[in-house]
Write a protein that holds these residues in place. Structure first.
Motif, PDB file in Angstrom:
ATOM      1  N   UNK A 171      13.631   6.155  -9.115  1.00 25.81           N
ATOM      2  CA  UNK A 171      13.794   4.706  -9.308  1.00 25.81           C
ATOM      3  C   UNK A 171      13.434   3.970  -8.024  1.00 25.81           C
ATOM      4  N   UNK A 172      12.723   2.853  -8.178  1.00 25.86           N
ATOM      5  CA  UNK A 172      12.372   2.021  -7.042  1.00 25.86           C
ATOM      6  C   UNK A 172      13.592   1.231  -6.579  1.00 25.86           C
ATOM      7  N   UNK A 173      13.616   0.915  -5.302  1.00 31.57           N
ATOM      8  CA  UNK A 173      14.658   0.025  -4.791  1.00 31.57           C
ATOM      9  C   UNK A 173      14.378  -1.411  -5.207  1.00 31.57           C
ATOM     10  N   UNK A 174      13.104  -1.818  -5.083  1.00 32.82           N
ATOM     11  CA  UNK A 174      12.687  -3.176  -5.435  1.00 32.82           C
ATOM     12  C   UNK A 174      11.348  -3.094  -6.154  1.00 32.82           C
ATOM     13  N   UNK A 175      11.183  -3.904  -7.185  1.00 34.90           N
ATOM     14  CA  UNK A 175       9.891  -4.054  -7.855  1.00 34.90           C
ATOM     15  C   UNK A 175       9.544  -5.533  -7.881  1.00 34.90           C
ATOM     16  N   UNK A 176       8.396  -5.865  -7.310  1.00 33.80           N
ATOM     17  CA  UNK A 176       7.912  -7.252  -7.320  1.00 33.80           C
ATOM     18  C   UNK A 176       6.767  -7.314  -8.325  1.00 33.80           C
ATOM     19  N   UNK A 177       6.969  -8.084  -9.392  1.00 37.86           N
ATOM     20  CA  UNK A 177       6.023  -8.126 -10.504  1.00 37.86           C
ATOM     21  C   UNK A 177       5.220  -9.423 -10.487  1.00 37.86           C
ATOM     22  N   UNK A 178       4.029  -9.351 -11.063  1.00 35.78           N
ATOM     23  CA  UNK A 178       3.200 -10.539 -11.316  1.00 35.78           C
ATOM     24  C   UNK A 178       2.900 -11.330 -10.047  1.00 35.78           C
ATOM     25  N   UNK A 179       2.601 -10.610  -8.987  1.00 42.13           N
ATOM     26  CA  UNK A 179       2.322 -11.259  -7.708  1.00 42.13           C
ATOM     27  C   UNK A 179       0.826 -11.467  -7.507  1.00 42.13           C
ATOM     28  N   UNK A 180       0.487 -12.507  -6.776  1.00 48.91           N
ATOM     29  CA  UNK A 180      -0.875 -12.705  -6.288  1.00 48.91           C
ATOM     30  C   UNK A 180      -0.942 -11.979  -4.948  1.00 48.91           C
ATOM     31  N   UNK A 181      -1.434 -10.750  -4.974  1.00 47.28           N
ATOM     32  CA  UNK A 181      -1.328  -9.857  -3.818  1.00 47.28           C
ATOM     33  C   UNK A 181      -2.458 -10.106  -2.825  1.00 47.28           C
ATOM     34  N   UNK A 182      -2.091 -10.494  -1.621  1.00 49.18           N
ATOM     35  CA  UNK A 182      -3.026 -10.649  -0.503  1.00 49.18           C
ATOM     36  C   UNK A 182      -2.723  -9.491   0.430  1.00 49.18           C
ATOM     37  N   UNK A 183      -3.568  -8.458   0.418  1.00 49.17           N
ATOM     38  CA  UNK A 183      -3.158  -7.174   0.991  1.00 49.17           C
ATOM     39  C   UNK A 183      -3.309  -7.041   2.503  1.00 49.17           C
ATOM     40  N   UNK A 184      -3.793  -8.094   3.180  1.00 49.87           N
ATOM     41  CA  UNK A 184      -3.907  -8.057   4.638  1.00 49.87           C
ATOM     42  C   UNK A 184      -5.262  -7.638   5.150  1.00 49.87           C
ATOM     43  N   UNK A 185      -6.150  -7.199   4.246  1.00 50.86           N
ATOM     44  CA  UNK A 185      -7.472  -6.723   4.660  1.00 50.86           C
ATOM     45  C   UNK A 185      -8.509  -7.830   4.762  1.00 50.86           C
TER      46      UNK A 185
END
Length: 530
Positions: free
Chosen positions: A1-15
């Motif tokens: 089981x995950x500790x936290x799940x962040x759903x439906x995000x606009x992911x800006x991955x840092x690259x």
């Protein structure tokens, strides 16, 4: 089981690559990208908000207030999850008891208090024992400051180091690198760092080379001789064989605007030569430091109290005025850089609070004195412990520097106290970089701006497992609403909570959510090469 799940995000991955819609998990302090069908103890619906790596402050003075409530307010509320501290030659360690008062006098520009344990910080490893016990909401990695190092060995002496003193400094610095220091910083406009010749800096920088350490420098000049200062800084990297970070790179004073074309070319040439050279920058056109920076640094060799006594003498005042008005006087003259007293703003003057929030000319008019008398009296009444903001830069230069591929973002914020007036960069650099460069100027995409505050910084400054949203990386994240994101700090109200930062996660724990601290202190002291 995950500790936290962040759903439906606009992911800006840092690259710097285009954002994408998706989910990100957190387990045991690490990022999990394969979340298909996973359950979680806590689920956050991002609902299209932006999820980015936690912002990395490439240039912070946070070691001076480490673990305090002020530290949490200044850094965490703007989304910073890692800070590189010990900048401009100023670090909280190492110290020796016999010279500790001189060290504290120097560091007072960045803090209002010193821990009782400071008397024991004769080595970096001993300082880390203290730092590891502090309640941190951000990670910290630390340079050893040249001024702090120099004071510990030779006090405030205005002369080159002897061979014996240099050997002692090398030994102290070597212990720090063995214990995990990130490198070595100088503040070559400040005493006593400015008393050192280039060869002393090179010899000390050679100590950090075997550890892949970084040399960060507030250069000798950021105005009339900025090009020469960049050449000297790069030469330290060349001679010592180390990486170089030119601190808070800027062109001070209208006659020098546009010189970044030359300095950036030098940075590119250095990289072509194999000398890894970068610069960091804060996204503002006003700089900030003590009001003492208006005056030649050689008058401070015996400390603030001695200078205060000198300033009581009318003859000395007249001599000093002539030197400060003369562009040929050999120092980085913040009075001239700001175009005179109408461009010098007082943010801190504890003994004369009526001066705070006013330009020197405005304060002089208020008290019925000429600006020079008002300035000198202000210094005397406050024992030369005052802070100033200087109107010295232009938008065009700031924008050209940030667009350079070798430039990253750092706040350089002096964070003495949330209750004090200061510069908005201390509480708002990272959201302001987005509102200024992306929303207002349109010179960077959101992904490019985030890259300069996360992934690029981690790569240039050798911060392992941070700066990117990648599987197995440290779970340092910031969730923000781009449409609502707004830095509220101004030069009048410098310390203010950013709007639109909805959640900050550090090493897998939520430390800040909905403008409230959660009581989690998951930040850590990072050891270089660990």
């Amino acid at each position: 089981m995950l500790d936290i799940l962040i759903k439906n995000a606009n992911i800006i991955d840092g690259s710097g690559k285009p954002a994408y819609r998706g989910n990100v998990g957190v387990k045991d302090g690490k990022l999990v990208l394969d979340t298909e069908g996973a359950e979680a103890a806590k689920t956050i619906d991002a609902a299209g908000r932006c999820l980015a790596p936690g912002f990395i402050d490439a240039h912070s003075h946070g070691d001076m207030i480490l673990g305090s409530e002020d530290a949490h307010l200044f850094k965490t509320t703007q989304g910073v999850t890692t800070e590189i501290v010990g900048q401009c030659g100023l670090s909280m360690a190492p110290v020796v008891p016999e010279n500790m008062q001189a060290t504290q006098n120097m560091l007072s520009m960045g803090t209002t208090w010193f821990p009782d344990d400071m008397k024991n910080w004769n080595s970096f490893s001993r300082y880390l024992e203290y730092a590891d016990k502090q309640p941190l909401t951000a990670n910290a990695k630390m340079y050893i400051g040249h001024s702090t190092l120099r004071i510990s060995v030779m006090g405030m002496a205005n002369r080159p180091a002897t061979d014996k003193e240099l050997d002692t400094m090398k030994g102290v610095l070597r212990e720090a690198m063995e214990s995990g220091a990130a490198g070595f910083s100088t503040g070559l406009i400040y005493t006593p760092s400015c008393y050192a010749e280039e060869k002393e800096i090179i010899e000390l920088a050679k100590v950090i080379a075997p550890f892949n350490g970084i040399y960060a420098s507030h250069m000798r000049d950021e105005a009339n001789f900025v090009v020469d200062a960049v050449k000297e800084t790069i030469n330290v990297g060349r001679q010592a064989g180390v990486r170089v970070d030119i601190s808070h790179h800027k062109m001070l004073g209208k006659p020098n605007w546009g010189k970044q074309k030359q300095t950036l070319a030098l940075i590119h040439q250095a990289n072509d030569e194999g000398i890894r050279t970068i610069c960091d920058q804060y996204p503002y056109t006003r700089n900030m430091t003590t009001l003492n920076a208006c005056m030649p640094p050689w008058y401070f060799e015996n400390g603030f109290a001695s200078m205060t006594d000198k300033l009581r003498d009318p003859a000395f005042r007249e001599k000093l005025r002539q030197e400060m008005e003369d562009p040929a006087t050999p120092y980085d003259n913040y009075y001239l850089n700001a175009g005179g007293w109408s461009g010098v703003y007082v943010y801190s003057a504890a003994k004369t609070p009526e001066a705070e929030g006013r330009f020197i000319t405005e304060y002089a008019e208020l008290i019925g004195k000429d600006p020079w008398t008002a300035f000198f009296d202000l210094c005397v009444e406050n024992n030369c412990s005052t802070g100033g903001v200087y109107c010295s830069m232009c938008d065009e230069d700031v924008c050209e520097i940030i667009r350079d591929p070798y430039c990253i973002v750092g706040s350089d914020g002096l964070t003495r106290s949330w209750k004090e007036k200061g510069h908005p960069r201390a509480s708002a650099t990272f959201p302001h970089a987005i509102t200024y460069f992306v929303k207002e100027k349109g010179i960077l995409t959101l992904e490019q701006a985030v890259n300069k505050m996360t992934g690029l910084t981690a790569e240039y400054l050798l911060i392992k497992n941070k700066g990117f949203i990648r599987d197995g990386y440290d779970a340092d994240l910031v969730l923000f609403d781009y449409d609502r994101l707004q830095d509220t700090a101004t030069y009048i109200n410098s310390n203010s909570i950013t709007k639109g930062i909805d959640c900050v996660i550090v090493n897998g724990a939520i430390v800040y959510a909905d403008k409230q601290f959660t009581g989690e202190y998951s930040g850590r002291m990072i050891r270089h090469n660990a």
